[in-house]
Design a protein around this motif. Sequence first.
Motif, PDB file in Angstrom:
ATOM      1  N   ALA A 205       0.843  -1.190   0.000  1.00  0.00           N
ATOM      2  CA  ALA A 205       0.000   0.000   0.000  1.00  0.00           C
ATOM      3  C   ALA A 205       0.880   1.242   0.000  1.00  0.00           C
ATOM      4  CB  ALA A 205      -0.902   0.000   1.229  1.00  0.00           C
ATOM      5  N   GLU A 206       0.626   2.137  -0.934  1.00  0.00           N
ATOM      6  CA  GLU A 206       1.402   3.367  -1.028  1.00  0.00           C
ATOM      7  C   GLU A 206       0.774   4.451  -0.155  1.00  0.00           C
ATOM      8  OE1 GLU A 206       1.751   4.359  -5.118  1.00  0.00           O
ATOM      9  OE2 GLU A 206       2.870   2.541  -5.649  1.00  0.00           O
ATOM     10  N   VAL A 207       0.718   4.149   1.112  1.00  0.00           N
ATOM     11  CA  VAL A 207       0.183   5.081   2.108  1.00  0.00           C
ATOM     12  C   VAL A 207       1.260   5.309   3.151  1.00  0.00           C
ATOM     13  CG1 VAL A 207      -1.566   5.445   3.879  1.00  0.00           C
ATOM     14  CG2 VAL A 207      -2.191   4.312   1.745  1.00  0.00           C
ATOM     15  N   THR A 208       1.666   6.551   3.306  1.00  0.00           N
ATOM     16  CA  THR A 208       2.720   6.883   4.251  1.00  0.00           C
ATOM     17  C   THR A 208       2.132   7.292   5.593  1.00  0.00           C
ATOM     18  OG1 THR A 208       2.745   9.173   3.457  1.00  0.00           O
ATOM     19  CG2 THR A 208       4.271   7.621   2.411  1.00  0.00           C
ATOM     20  N   ALA A 209       2.976   7.244   6.609  1.00  0.00           N
ATOM     21  CA  ALA A 209       2.546   7.634   7.946  1.00  0.00           C
ATOM     22  C   ALA A 209       2.235   9.124   7.984  1.00  0.00           C
ATOM     23  CB  ALA A 209       3.637   7.297   8.957  1.00  0.00           C
ATOM     24  N   ALA A 210       1.182   9.462   8.704  1.00  0.00           N
ATOM     25  CA  ALA A 210       0.786  10.867   8.842  1.00  0.00           C
ATOM     26  C   ALA A 210       0.002  11.023  10.123  1.00  0.00           C
ATOM     27  CB  ALA A 210      -0.058  11.316   7.642  1.00  0.00           C
ATOM     28  N   GLY A 211       0.014  12.238  10.676  1.00  0.00           N
ATOM     29  CA  GLY A 211      -0.780  12.514  11.861  1.00  0.00           C
ATOM     30  C   GLY A 211      -0.106  12.052  13.137  1.00  0.00           C
ATOM     31  N   ARG A 212      -0.826  12.197  14.228  1.00  0.00           N
ATOM     32  CA  ARG A 212      -0.316  11.849  15.543  1.00  0.00           C
ATOM     33  C   ARG A 212      -0.332  10.345  15.767  1.00  0.00           C
ATOM     34  NH1 ARG A 212      -3.898  15.323  19.613  1.00  0.00           N
ATOM     35  NH2 ARG A 212      -2.817  13.954  21.095  1.00  0.00           N
ATOM     36  N   VAL A 213       0.530   9.907  16.637  1.00  0.00           N
ATOM     37  CA  VAL A 213       0.538   8.509  17.047  1.00  0.00           C
ATOM     38  C   VAL A 213      -0.671   8.255  17.934  1.00  0.00           C
ATOM     39  CG1 VAL A 213       1.774   6.814  18.451  1.00  0.00           C
ATOM     40  CG2 VAL A 213       3.038   8.280  16.860  1.00  0.00           C
ATOM     41  N   LEU A 214      -1.356   7.146  17.687  1.00  0.00           N
ATOM     42  CA  LEU A 214      -2.516   6.766  18.493  1.00  0.00           C
ATOM     43  C   LEU A 214      -2.046   6.263  19.848  1.00  0.00           C
ATOM     44  CD1 LEU A 214      -4.454   4.795  15.712  1.00  0.00           C
ATOM     45  CD2 LEU A 214      -4.882   7.140  16.454  1.00  0.00           C
ATOM     46  N   THR A 215      -2.659   6.762  20.902  1.00  0.00           N
ATOM     47  CA  THR A 215      -2.296   6.344  22.255  1.00  0.00           C
ATOM     48  C   THR A 215      -3.558   6.020  23.046  1.00  0.00           C
ATOM     49  OG1 THR A 215      -2.402   8.567  23.215  1.00  0.00           O
ATOM     50  CG2 THR A 215      -0.310   7.909  22.190  1.00  0.00           C
ATOM     51  N   ASP A 216      -3.375   5.439  24.229  1.00  0.00           N
ATOM     52  CA  ASP A 216      -4.521   5.125  25.075  1.00  0.00           C
ATOM     53  C   ASP A 216      -5.262   6.387  25.510  1.00  0.00           C
ATOM     54  OD1 ASP A 216      -4.085   2.441  24.886  1.00  0.00           O
ATOM     55  OD2 ASP A 216      -3.239   2.185  26.886  1.00  0.00           O
ATOM     56  N   SER A 217      -4.583   7.505  25.534  1.00  0.00           N
ATOM     57  CA  SER A 217      -5.233   8.757  25.933  1.00  0.00           C
ATOM     58  C   SER A 217      -5.761   9.562  24.753  1.00  0.00           C
ATOM     59  CB  SER A 217      -4.256   9.631  26.736  1.00  0.00           C
ATOM     60  OG  SER A 217      -3.103   9.934  25.958  1.00  0.00           O
ATOM     61  N   TRP A 218      -5.400   9.170  23.523  1.00  0.00           N
ATOM     62  CA  TRP A 218      -5.907   9.874  22.331  1.00  0.00           C
ATOM     63  C   TRP A 218      -5.930   8.894  21.164  1.00  0.00           C
ATOM     64  CZ3 TRP A 218      -4.369  11.082  17.342  1.00  0.00           C
ATOM     65  CH2 TRP A 218      -5.159  12.042  16.685  1.00  0.00           C
ATOM     66  N   ALA A 219      -7.118   8.427  20.822  1.00  0.00           N
ATOM     67  CA  ALA A 219      -7.257   7.465  19.722  1.00  0.00           C
ATOM     68  C   ALA A 219      -8.635   7.612  19.086  1.00  0.00           C
ATOM     69  CB  ALA A 219      -7.035   6.042  20.217  1.00  0.00           C
ATOM     70  N   PRO A 220      -8.842   8.626  18.226  1.00  0.00           N
ATOM     71  CA  PRO A 220     -10.154   8.829  17.591  1.00  0.00           C
ATOM     72  C   PRO A 220     -10.392   7.870  16.428  1.00  0.00           C
ATOM     73  CG  PRO A 220      -8.619  10.472  16.791  1.00  0.00           C
ATOM     74  CD  PRO A 220      -7.870   9.654  17.815  1.00  0.00           C
ATOM     75  N   VAL A 221     -10.258   6.579  16.704  1.00  0.00           N
ATOM     76  CA  VAL A 221     -10.332   5.571  15.646  1.00  0.00           C
ATOM     77  C   VAL A 221     -11.705   5.543  15.002  1.00  0.00           C
ATOM     78  CG1 VAL A 221     -10.210   3.092  15.187  1.00  0.00           C
ATOM     79  CG2 VAL A 221      -8.519   4.180  16.667  1.00  0.00           C
ATOM     80  N   GLU A 222     -12.771   5.604  15.838  1.00  0.00           N
ATOM     81  CA  GLU A 222     -14.125   5.561  15.275  1.00  0.00           C
ATOM     82  C   GLU A 222     -14.377   6.748  14.353  1.00  0.00           C
ATOM     83  OE1 GLU A 222     -13.551   5.565  18.564  1.00  0.00           O
ATOM     84  OE2 GLU A 222     -14.434   3.785  19.498  1.00  0.00           O
ATOM     85  N   TYR A 223     -13.897   7.915  14.757  1.00  0.00           N
ATOM     86  CA  TYR A 223     -14.080   9.118  13.929  1.00  0.00           C
ATOM     87  C   TYR A 223     -13.340   8.974  12.606  1.00  0.00           C
ATOM     88  CZ  TYR A 223     -13.240  13.856  12.258  1.00  0.00           C
ATOM     89  OH  TYR A 223     -13.139  14.977  11.467  1.00  0.00           O
ATOM     90  N   LEU A 224     -12.098   8.489  12.658  1.00  0.00           N
ATOM     91  CA  LEU A 224     -11.310   8.350  11.435  1.00  0.00           C
ATOM     92  C   LEU A 224     -11.918   7.320  10.491  1.00  0.00           C
ATOM     93  CD1 LEU A 224      -7.754   8.396  13.054  1.00  0.00           C
ATOM     94  CD2 LEU A 224      -8.748  10.187  11.618  1.00  0.00           C
ATOM     95  N   GLN A 225     -12.354   6.190  11.037  1.00  0.00           N
ATOM     96  CA  GLN A 225     -12.909   5.162  10.163  1.00  0.00           C
ATOM     97  C   GLN A 225     -14.322   5.494   9.714  1.00  0.00           C
ATOM     98  OE1 GLN A 225     -12.057   1.293  12.160  1.00  0.00           O
ATOM     99  NE2 GLN A 225     -10.442   1.172  10.641  1.00  0.00           N
ATOM    100  N   ALA A 226     -15.034   6.327  10.458  1.00  0.00           N
ATOM    101  CA  ALA A 226     -16.370   6.749  10.020  1.00  0.00           C
ATOM    102  C   ALA A 226     -16.301   7.548   8.729  1.00  0.00           C
ATOM    103  CB  ALA A 226     -17.047   7.568  11.108  1.00  0.00           C
ATOM    104  N   LYS A 227     -15.143   8.140   8.437  1.00  0.00           N
ATOM    105  CA  LYS A 227     -15.013   8.925   7.204  1.00  0.00           C
ATOM    106  C   LYS A 227     -15.152   8.072   5.953  1.00  0.00           C
ATOM    107  CE  LYS A 227     -12.156  12.674   9.036  1.00  0.00           C
ATOM    108  NZ  LYS A 227     -10.895  13.428   8.880  1.00  0.00           N
ATOM    109  N   VAL A 228     -14.961   6.750   6.112  1.00  0.00           N
ATOM    110  CA  VAL A 228     -15.169   5.852   4.973  1.00  0.00           C
ATOM    111  C   VAL A 228     -16.588   5.998   4.444  1.00  0.00           C
ATOM    112  CG1 VAL A 228     -15.316   3.435   4.273  1.00  0.00           C
ATOM    113  CG2 VAL A 228     -13.427   4.217   5.710  1.00  0.00           C
ATOM    114  N   PHE A 229     -17.545   6.213   5.363  1.00  0.00           N
ATOM    115  CA  PHE A 229     -18.947   6.266   4.961  1.00  0.00           C
ATOM    116  C   PHE A 229     -19.296   7.565   4.245  1.00  0.00           C
ATOM    117  CE2 PHE A 229     -18.803   3.214   8.389  1.00  0.00           C
ATOM    118  CZ  PHE A 229     -19.572   2.184   7.892  1.00  0.00           C
ATOM    119  N   LEU A 230     -18.387   8.546   4.277  1.00  0.00           N
ATOM    120  CA  LEU A 230     -18.656   9.790   3.561  1.00  0.00           C
ATOM    121  C   LEU A 230     -18.757   9.554   2.058  1.00  0.00           C
ATOM    122  CD1 LEU A 230     -16.294  12.238   5.486  1.00  0.00           C
ATOM    123  CD2 LEU A 230     -18.769  11.999   5.722  1.00  0.00           C
ATOM    124  N   ARG A 231     -18.072   8.508   1.587  1.00  0.00           N
ATOM    125  CA  ARG A 231     -18.128   8.184   0.160  1.00  0.00           C
ATOM    126  C   ARG A 231     -18.736   6.822  -0.094  1.00  0.00           C
ATOM    127  NH1 ARG A 231     -13.013  10.012  -3.322  1.00  0.00           N
ATOM    128  NH2 ARG A 231     -14.422   9.067  -4.809  1.00  0.00           N
TER     129      ARG A 231
END
Length: 521
Positions: free
Chosen positions: A490-516
């Motif tokens: 996959a030609e996807v490079t690392a970007a953004g903050r590292v996910l941690t136990d105190s900050w991990a907006p995974v549901e928000y990020l993956q919900a963007k899939v439904f935008l399209r």
Amino acid sequence: MPAYAGHSIFWAVSDSAPSPEPREVSQAAPRSGGGRAGLFALAFASGFAVLTIEIAGARLIAPVFGLSAVPWTAVIGVILMALAVGSHLGGRLADSGAVPLSTVLAIAGLTGALPVLGGGFPWMARDVLGFIPGAIVSAMVLFAPPVLCLGAVVPYLVQADTESLGTVGRRAGDVSAAATGGSIAGTFATGFVLLPAFSLPVLLGLTSAGLLLMAVFSGRILGRGPGEGRLLVGALALGALGYTAAQPGSGTLHAQQTLYSAVQVTEREWADGRLVREMFQNGGSSSAEYVDTGEPAHEYVVASQRLLEPVIDAAGSMLVLGGAALTLPVAFQHRRPELQITVVEIDPVVTDLARRYFAYGDRSYPDIEIVHEDARVYLRSSQERFDFVYLDVFDHLLTVPWTLVTSEALSDMAARLGPNGLFVANVLSPLAGPGVGFLEYFRATLERTFADVHIYLTDTEADPVVTQNLIVVASPKAGGAPTADWANEAEVTAAGRVLTDSWAPVEYLQAKVFLRGLGWR
């Protein structure tokens, strides 16, 4: 869970008297047998019903929106809004005396059937409105009407229980405490007893029937309201409706609510013409096998075996986080019978279904050990080392639990690797568009923990905006992961903050899939 409480206070203040003496407050209707105990029973039952609707409602929309923070926020917010509006209107209706409480409860019972009848509405709402607005509107349409009516119950009961201004505070507190007690009982009973015992349509149908029975009881102790005969017939009809709606459709072999998810086992013909047996959890396909051979039907299992082919003959142990129907560990056991495999699966019910319906039950697998435990708890408590650690956990169509993709979680997984161990993960993501955000953040987190990270496609012909299975292969050592010339990275490079136990907006990020839209392959 929010507690269900409410109150209404009635004052009579004279313009000329700054400190009015307590006076009698007339009731909307005289109480007959049952007295205060009957009022408290109604308050308790109404609070119980609110939490049953809330918890069962979140499960009802889980196949569409998952059980992440997004749908829970929508359901809880809508429930609280409905309670607030219901309490506001209930106080005024109680004062006017125009509408008896039994009528309000009858309306609650009838509208309580909306989730039973409108099970397809969340899918339409998501397609038309999108992920977050669709979740909110689904909750408003399906759950707000009965809860709004239930929010009106406490003001009615406070008025009926109040005899003078001198006791109004105490009486309001008593009724509110009974309602909140019902909410507490409803939370534990629904989550730990009722959900595993009943299918969602049956549970919601019985809840609606119970609200009509409450209307009968209210009419008896407060007077007035719809005829008892009609209410009793309606209660029977709603119970039967729930039972009818719960009958499995064609091709469904098993359907069940567990403590952890909604599970379904189906058998149907796939596009290639072969019959496939599949396990769904919260709407997502977690395992699939060809019926004639028992071989895995999901391409990611086959791709994972090919990616690990250069090193699998030297491997002696494997940890799989997420078992479902155990299709993946069984496939690896067939490939290398000497492999000792430990599977951590939180839900014992799905393990039982794997034995009953899938290849895992065809024969004994003494070298596959099943541990029913939360993955993070197991990682922290175990000191065992493995040649492979495979992460294969989802809580929805594509959502990986955020607790398993943080830097701390990946460090725990890396700590369970042997000297030449490899970390492997199955994730779902597009390679472009708004939904790629999670993959970028996840790669940044992976590269914080592992020195060598590769993410491979399982479908080289898929459009980049199409959601597909991606296989992560990573090693704590630089150059430690095997290369696969046949596979595309996959030609996807690392970007953004590292996910941690105190900050991990995974549901928000993956919900963007439904935008399209998912655009599944």
